[in-house]
Design an enzyme around this catalytic site. Structure first.
Site, PDB file in Angstrom:
ATOM      1  N   GLY A   1       7.536  15.103  -1.774  1.00  0.00           N
ATOM      2  CA  GLY A   1       8.575  14.899  -2.774  1.00  0.00           C
ATOM      3  C   GLY A   1       8.403  15.863  -3.924  1.00  0.00           C
ATOM      4  O   GLY A   1       7.858  16.956  -3.752  1.00  0.00           O
ATOM      5  N   SER A   2       8.824  15.437  -5.094  1.00  0.00           N
ATOM      6  CA  SER A   2       8.835  16.354  -6.235  1.00  0.00           C
ATOM      7  C   SER A   2       7.423  16.557  -6.794  1.00  0.00           C
ATOM      8  O   SER A   2       6.561  15.683  -6.680  1.00  0.00           O
ATOM      9  CB  SER A   2       9.736  15.791  -7.332  1.00  0.00           C
ATOM     10  OG  SER A   2       9.242  14.542  -7.754  1.00  0.00           O
ATOM     11  N   THR A   3       7.216  17.698  -7.422  1.00  0.00           N
ATOM     12  CA  THR A   3       5.905  18.005  -7.998  1.00  0.00           C
ATOM     13  C   THR A   3       5.574  17.002  -9.103  1.00  0.00           C
ATOM     14  O   THR A   3       4.422  16.594  -9.243  1.00  0.00           O
ATOM     15  CB  THR A   3       5.885  19.456  -8.523  1.00  0.00           C
ATOM     16  OG1 THR A   3       6.043  20.321  -7.388  1.00  0.00           O
ATOM     17  CG2 THR A   3       4.598  19.800  -9.236  1.00  0.00           C
ATOM     18  N   GLU A   4       6.581  16.576  -9.848  1.00  0.00           N
ATOM     19  CA  GLU A   4       6.300  15.641 -10.949  1.00  0.00           C
ATOM     20  C   GLU A   4       5.736  14.326 -10.430  1.00  0.00           C
ATOM     21  O   GLU A   4       4.740  13.812 -10.930  1.00  0.00           O
ATOM     22  CB  GLU A   4       7.588  15.386 -11.761  1.00  0.00           C
ATOM     23  CG  GLU A   4       7.657  16.188 -13.029  1.00  0.00           C
ATOM     24  CD  GLU A   4       6.327  16.803 -13.488  1.00  0.00           C
ATOM     25  OE1 GLU A   4       6.136  18.020 -13.262  1.00  0.00           O
ATOM     26  OE2 GLU A   4       5.468  16.082 -14.045  1.00  0.00           O
TER      27      GLU A   4
ATOM     28  N   GLU B   1      12.958  24.641  -9.390  1.00  0.00           N
ATOM     29  CA  GLU B   1      13.491  24.293  -8.067  1.00  0.00           C
ATOM     30  C   GLU B   1      14.848  23.606  -8.269  1.00  0.00           C
ATOM     31  O   GLU B   1      14.929  22.535  -8.874  1.00  0.00           O
ATOM     32  CB  GLU B   1      12.522  23.327  -7.378  1.00  0.00           C
ATOM     33  CG  GLU B   1      12.954  22.928  -5.985  1.00  0.00           C
ATOM     34  CD  GLU B   1      11.944  22.011  -5.298  1.00  0.00           C
ATOM     35  OE1 GLU B   1      11.455  21.069  -5.936  1.00  0.00           O
ATOM     36  OE2 GLU B   1      11.665  22.249  -4.104  1.00  0.00           O
TER      37      GLU B   1
ATOM     38  N   GLY C   1       4.364  13.875  -7.527  1.00  0.00           N
ATOM     39  CA  GLY C   1       3.064  14.216  -6.921  1.00  0.00           C
ATOM     40  C   GLY C   1       1.960  14.220  -7.970  1.00  0.00           C
ATOM     41  O   GLY C   1       0.855  13.720  -7.752  1.00  0.00           O
TER      42      GLY C   1
ATOM     43  N   GLU D   1       2.755  17.172  -0.422  1.00  0.00           N
ATOM     44  CA  GLU D   1       3.627  18.296  -0.053  1.00  0.00           C
ATOM     45  C   GLU D   1       4.757  18.281  -1.065  1.00  0.00           C
ATOM     46  O   GLU D   1       5.582  17.369  -1.062  1.00  0.00           O
ATOM     47  CB  GLU D   1       4.109  18.098   1.389  1.00  0.00           C
ATOM     48  CG  GLU D   1       4.563  19.381   2.016  1.00  0.00           C
ATOM     49  CD  GLU D   1       6.040  19.598   1.837  1.00  0.00           C
ATOM     50  OE1 GLU D   1       6.405  20.263   0.845  1.00  0.00           O
ATOM     51  OE2 GLU D   1       6.814  19.105   2.663  1.00  0.00           O
TER      52      GLU D   1
ATOM     53  N   CYS E   1      12.388  21.921   0.682  1.00  0.00           N
ATOM     54  CA  CYS E   1      11.308  22.304  -0.227  1.00  0.00           C
ATOM     55  C   CYS E   1      10.934  23.770  -0.068  1.00  0.00           C
ATOM     56  O   CYS E   1      10.511  24.410  -1.016  1.00  0.00           O
ATOM     57  CB  CYS E   1      10.101  21.406  -0.005  1.00  0.00           C
ATOM     58  SG  CYS E   1       9.662  21.263   1.711  1.00  0.00           S
TER      59      CYS E   1
ATOM     60  N   LYS F   1       7.105   4.159   3.255  1.00  0.00           N
ATOM     61  CA  LYS F   1       8.277   3.897   2.421  1.00  0.00           C
ATOM     62  C   LYS F   1       9.255   5.060   2.563  1.00  0.00           C
ATOM     63  O   LYS F   1       8.983   6.175   2.134  1.00  0.00           O
ATOM     64  CB  LYS F   1       7.875   3.768   0.952  1.00  0.00           C
ATOM     65  CG  LYS F   1       9.095   3.561   0.071  1.00  0.00           C
ATOM     66  CD  LYS F   1       8.798   3.945  -1.348  1.00  0.00           C
ATOM     67  CE  LYS F   1      10.000   4.374  -2.173  1.00  0.00           C
ATOM     68  NZ  LYS F   1      11.273   4.537  -1.568  1.00  0.00           N
TER      69      LYS F   1
END
Ligand code: NDP
Length: 819
Positions: free
Chosen positions: A244-247, A397, A249, A266, A300, A191
Site C-alpha cells: 500500500g502507501s508509503t505513509e 506518486e 507502511g 511493498e 505501484c 484483510k
C-alpha cells in the site's frame, strides 16, 4: 448501425462482457460474512459496508465490517490451525496449492468479471493479466511447498501472518501474499482493501471447495481503522505483510517496532521510463501505454516519469499524443477499452488535485480532445511536459493515468534523474544498444528493471523495492524467506560447553547503562564512575581513537570512556563517539561506495588478507579477549580462530554468492542480481568481542557494502585493535568505519540517519525497538536481535546465508530477446 456503416467509419462496436453470472453470484451471497475457520460468520457488531462499481458509481454488494473482536477470533483460528498446518508434509501442502491454482483457472471468467466490476479495471486486463498471474503464482508456490524440506533446510514457518492488501490488484496481491505463506507452512488472516473485497470473498469460497483445513486462511473485510490496525498490533500475529502507501507502511513499521514481528512492506513508487535516442519509437509508444495507462496508472511500479533523450523528445511526444488521441476510456466490462474507471471518488479527487498542482507549478498539460464518460469515476490519460525535476508532479506518486516527461542529454544524466526520487521500485530502459541498456540497469536504484519492456511480472522473479518503496521481496526463492525463520531461533536450550559464557540463546541482554540521554550531543555520560577506579591502576598505555575514512580520528567530543575488566578494573580507554562522529563516518562510508564496484575477486582477496594479518597477531588478540572478559586463554584463542575462519568464509562467499537467471514464461530472461544495500550501520553484541564484530562486518563488506560499526561498549578493544589489521590489509579507507561509545545513543543516531541504508542492531530488546521505530524515517531495512543473544561460535547462528541475505537486495533485470 449495419456492417457497411462500421466498415465506413471503422469505429469500435460495443463488445460488452456479460455481468450476469457475477451479479447472480453476488445476489446469492450478500450480505457477505467474514471468512473464519472456513465458515461464513456475521460481524461481531452486525455492521456492513457497501462496495461500489466505479464504472457506474452504483452499489455492487454489501460486505461485513469486521471489528477487533472478529480479528481476535480469526487470529485464534489461524493460531490453532498453525499447529497442524506447520506440521503438514510439504507434499500435502503442495497438493492444496495445486488444487487452488486449478480452481482459480476453473473460475477464471467469474473472477475476472468480479474484479472488473469491483475495481473498475478493464476486463481485458483482469482476464489476460491479473487472473492468469494469480493461477501461475499458486502453481509456482505449490512447487516450493514440495521442495521446502530439501531447499530450505533449517528453516521453519514464522506462524500466523497478518496480510493487508491494496485495491489496485485485489486478487493478484492476495495471491502474492497467500501462496508463499501457505507454501512455507504459515496460516493467514488477510484483510482486503475497503473498496475491493469481492474477489477475496470468491477466493474464500474456493478454499471451501478445495477442502483447505479450517483456519489456514481467514479473510476479514472491513475498515482499516478496525481490521488493519488491530491485525498490525495483535500479539498473536507473527508477521505482517503489507502492500500500500508509503505513509501507512511507515506507520506499520513504527507500530510493529520492538514487537519481534517480521515485516515486509511493498510501498509506492515513481518509476522512471528512460528512452535513449536509438530506441524504436513505435515500440516505445506502446511501452508507455502499458507503463502508465495499464490499470489507469494505479500501479505501484507505473512508469510515471518519462525521461527522454533531448534530441528525440519532440518526435516522441508528437507520436505519443497521436496515440493518446486514440485511447479509449470506458466501462470496465467493455472488451474494447484501454482505460477503465478510477477506483473511488476519493482517489479521483486526489488525481485531480495533483494535476491542478502540476498546472499551477507551471508544467504544460495535454489531454486528448475527447471526453470521458460521466456516470462513473473516470480520468483521461494526461501528459505533462516542461516539467522541472523538483516539482510536486515529478516527485509525488499520483497513482493515476498521468505521465510527466523530462529530458536528458547523456546516460549519466539519465541515471541521475532516474535516481532522483525517494522511491526505488522499478525502472524501464529503452535502447536498441543492449550494451548501453545493461550498463545503465545496474546503476538504477530499483528492485525491477525492464529492458525494452515494462510492467512484466512473474512468480519466479521476485518483486519489491529499494529505499522508501519498502523492503522484502514477493515471488522467487527470495520471497520465501519472508515467510520462514531459522529453526534455531525457536529453541531455548543452548550448548554452553563451547564458551562457558552464553547461558541461553533467548537471554534478555541488559542495557549496558540504564540511563541514556539520547539527546546529549557529545554522548558523554557525566556520571562516568571515576570512583569505580580501583587502585593501583593498571598501566593505560594508549587510547585508540575512532576509525573513520581509513584514518584514526579523534572523537569530536574530546572525551574518552573507560573500559573495565570483569573485576571492574580499568584496562583501557576508547574514544567517546557522538552524533558528529557518526555523521563523519557515514559520509566516509558513502565516499567509499566504489567498493561495491570492485571485482568480487578483489573483495575476496582483501578479506583473506585481513584474516592473514589477524592470524599473525592471534595470541595478542586472544590476550585482549581474556583481559576484557576474564575467560580462559584457550577459550579466547578459539574465538580468534573462529574469527579467522569466519573471514575465510566470507572471503569465499564474496565471489560465490551470485545471482540467478530466471526463465519466466516469455521469450527472454530475468537476471536476478544480488546487489549491496549501501551503507550499513552495525552495532555489535557484548558477547564475543572479536567474533561478534567480525561476524557482522565481514559479510557486509564481502557483499560490497560499506559499514559504520559501533563495537561492544563493554569490550570494544578487540575491534579497535583491528585498525592496524585493516590498515595493513589494503582495505580501502571508508569501507569499515568504527565509532566507539554508547551503543544505544550511537544506534539511535544511525537509525535516524537518512543516508544510512540499513541498520543491523545487536544489543537489547529496548534498543531493537528504538532502532525499528526510528528506521521508519527513510524506511531503511533493519535486522535486530530483539535482545536475544546468539551463540556466535555456532555456525548456524553466527555464520550462514542469513547474513548474506541481510547484506544484499535483489534486482531483477528483465531482458526479452528474439526478432
Ligand atoms: P493505503 O495504504 O491506505 O491502503 C492499503 C491497505 O492498507 C488497505 O487494505 C487499507 O485498508 C489498509 N490500511 C490503511 N491504513 C491502515 C492502517 N493504519 N493500518 C493497517 N492497515 C491500513 O492506500 P489507499 O488505498 O488509501 O491509497 C492511498 C495511496 O496509496 C494511493 O493514492 C497510492 O498513492 C498509494 N497506494 C499504493 C499502492 C501500492 O501498490 N504500492 C497500492 C494502493 C495505494 P482500507 O482499504 O480499508 O483503507
Amino acid at each position: 448501425m449495419n456492417v457497411m456503416d462500421i466498415f465506413e467509419t471503422m469505429d469500435y462496436g460495443p463488445a460488452p462482457e456479460s455481468p450476469n453470472l457475477a451479479q447472480a453470484w453476488i445476489a446469492e451471497h450478500q450480505p457477505f460474512g467474514l471468512f473464519i475457520n472456513n465458515r461464513w460468520t456475521a460481524p461481531a457488531n452486525g455492521q456492513y459496508i457497501e462496495s461500489i462499481n466505479p464504472a457506474t458509481s452504483k452499489p455492487l454488494a454489501r460486505v461485513a465490517a469486521a471489528t477487533s473482536a472478529d480479528v481476535d477470533a480469526a487470529v485464534a483460528a489461524a493460531r490453532a490451525a498453525f499447529e497442524m498446518w506447520s506440521k503438514t508434509a510439504g507434499h500435502t501442502r503442495a497438493r492444496y496449492l495445486y488444487a487452488i491454482a486449478r480452481h482459480i483457472q476453473k473460475h477464471a471468467r467469474l473472477l475476472a468479471v468480479l474484479e472488473s466490476l469491483d475495481n473498475g479495471k478493464s476486463i481485458r486486463e483482469t482476464r489476460d493479466i491479473d487472473i492468469p498471474l494469480v493461477a501461475r503464482h499458486f502453481y509456482y508456490h505449490a512447487g516450493w511447498a514440495q521442495l521446502m524440506a530439501s531447499e530450505l533446510p533449517g528453516y521453519e514457518p514464522v506462524g500466523v501472518v497478518g496480510q493487508i492488501i491494496p485495491w489496485n490488484f485485489p486478487l493478484l496481491m492476495l495471491a502474492w501474499k497467500i501462496a508463499p505463506a501457505l507454501a512455507m507452512g504459515n496460516t493467514v488472516v488477510l484483510k482486503p482493501a475497503r473498496y475491493t473485497p469481492l474477489t477475496a470473498l470468491k477466493f474464500a469460497e474456493i478454499m471451501q471447495e478445495v477442502g483447505l483445513p479450517p483456519g489456514v486462511v481467514n479473510i476479514l473485510t472491513g475498515e482499516a481503522s478496525q481490521v488493519g490496525e488491530a491485525l498490525v498490533r495483535h500479539p498473536g500475529v507473527n508477521k505482517i505483510a503489507f502492500t500500500g502507501s508509503t505513509e501507512v507502511g511507515r506507520n506499520i513499521r513504527r507500530a510493529t517496532a520492538g514487537s519481534g514481528k517480521k515485516l515486509s512492506l511493498e510501498l509506492g513508487g515513481k518509476s522512471p521510463f528512460i528512452v535513449f535516442d536509438d530506441a524504436d519509437l513505435d515500440s516505445v509508444v506502446e511501452g508507455i501505454v502499458d507503463a502508465i495507462w495499464f490499470n489507469q496508472g494505479q500501479v505501484c511500479c507505473a512508469g510515471s516519469r518519462l525521461l527522454v533523450q533531448e534530441n528525440i523528445a519532440d518526435r516522441l511526444i508528437h507520436k505519443l499524443r497521436e496515440r493518446m488521441e486514440k485511447l479509449r476510456v470506458g466501462d470496465s466490462l467493455d472488451k474494447a477499452i484501454d482505460i477503465g474507471a478510477i477506483v473511488s471518488p476519493g482517489q479521483l479527487k486526489e488525481i485531480q488535485r495533483l494535476v491542478q498542482t502540476g498546472v499551477d507549478e507551471g508544467a504544460e498539460m495535454w489531454q486528448p480532445s475527447w471526453a470521458c464518460p460521466t456516470d462513473g469515476y473516470f480520468f483521461p490519460p494526461t501528459l505533462f511536459t516542461n516539467v522541472s525535476p523538483a516539482t510536486t508532479i515529478a516527485q509525488v506518486e499520483i497513482f493515476g493515468p498521468v505521465l510527466v516527461a523530462m529530458t536528458f542529454r547523456t546516460p549519466s544524466e539519465a541515471v541521475a534523474l532516474a535516481n532522483n526520487t525517494r522511491y526505488g521500485l522499478a525502472a524501464s530502459v529503452w535502447s536498441d544498444n543492449i550494451n548501453l541498456a545493461l550498463d545503465v540497469a545496474p546503476k538504477l536504484k530499483a528492485g525491477s528493471v525492464w529492458v525494452n519492456c515494462t510492467n512484466l511480472f512473474d512468480a519466479s522473479s521476485g518483486f519489491g523495492g529499494y529505499r522508501e518503496s519498502g523492503f522484502g521481496r514477493e515471488g522467487g526463492k527470495e520471497g520465501l524467506y519472508e515467510y520462514v525463520h531459522p529453526a534455531w531461533g525457536n529453541h531455548t536450550a543452548v550448548d554452553t560447553s563451547a564458551n562457558g559464557h552464553v547461558t541461553a540463546q533467548f537471554l534478555e541482554l541488559p542495557l549496558t547503562d540504564g540511563d541514556h540521554d539520547l539527546d546529549d550531543d557529545n554522548g558523554y555520560n557525566e556520571a562516568t564512575p571515576y570512583d569505580k577506579l580501583a587502585a593501583p591502576l593498571p598501566t593505560i598505555d594508549r587510547t585508540p581513537k575512532l576509525f573513520i575514512g581509513g584514518k584514526q580520528a579523534r572523537p569530536d567530543s574530546g572525551y574518552s570512556r573507560f573500559v573495565y575488566d570483569p573485576a571492574q578494573q580499568v584496562i583501557g580507554e576508547v574514544g567517546e563517539g557522538n552524533r558528529k562522529d557518526i555523521r563523519n563516518a557515514v559520509e566516509s562510508a558513502h565516499a567509499a561506495s566504489g567498493w561495491a564496484a570492485n571485482s568480487t575477486h578483489n573483495r575476496a582477496q582483501i578479506l583473506f588478507y585481513i584474516a592473514e594479518n589477524l592470524a599473525i597477531r592471534a595470541e595478542e588478540f586472544a590476550r585482549r579477549i581474556v583481559e576484557q572478559t576474564g575467560r580462559e586463554m584457550a577459550d579466547a584463542a578459539s574465538e580468534v580462530e573462529a574469527s579467522i575462519s569466519r573471514l575465510f568464509s566470507y572471503a569465499a562467499w564474496a565471489d560465490k554468492y551470485e545471482g540467478t537467471v530466471h526463465r519466466p514464461p516469455l521469450r527472454g530472461v530475468t537476471l536476478a542480481m544480488k546487489e549491496p544495500i549501501g551503507v550499513i550501520g552495525i552495532t555489535c553484541p557484548d558477547e564475543y568481542p572479536l567474533l561478534g564484530f567480525i561476524s557482522l562486518a565481514a559479510p557486509a563488506i564481502a557483499m560490497g557494502n560499506t559499514v559504520v560499526v559501533v563495537p561492544s561498549p563493554q569490550s570494544p578493544l578487540s575491534a579497535t585493535d583491528c585498525y592496524q589489521v585493516f590498515e595493513t590489509s589494503d582495505l580501502p579507507g571508508g569501507v569499515v568505519n568504527i565509532v566507539t561509545g554508547d551503543r544505544e545513543m550511537l544506534a539511535q543516531v544511525l537509525a535516524d540517519h537518512d543516508d544510512v541504508d540499513a541498520m543491523w542492531y545487536f544489543g537489547t530488546a529496548e534498543g531493537s525497538q528504538r532502532v525499528e521505530f526510528a528506521s521508519a524515517g527513510n524506511m531503511k531495512r533493519t535486522w535486530v536481535d530483539s535482545g536475544r543473544a546468539r551463540n556466535w561460535l555456532d555456525a548456524a547462528q553466527g555464520e550462514s546465508a542469513e547474513f548474506l541475505r541481510e547484506a544484499t537486495q535483489i534486482k531483477n533485470i528483465w531482458v526479452p530477446y528474439g526478432e
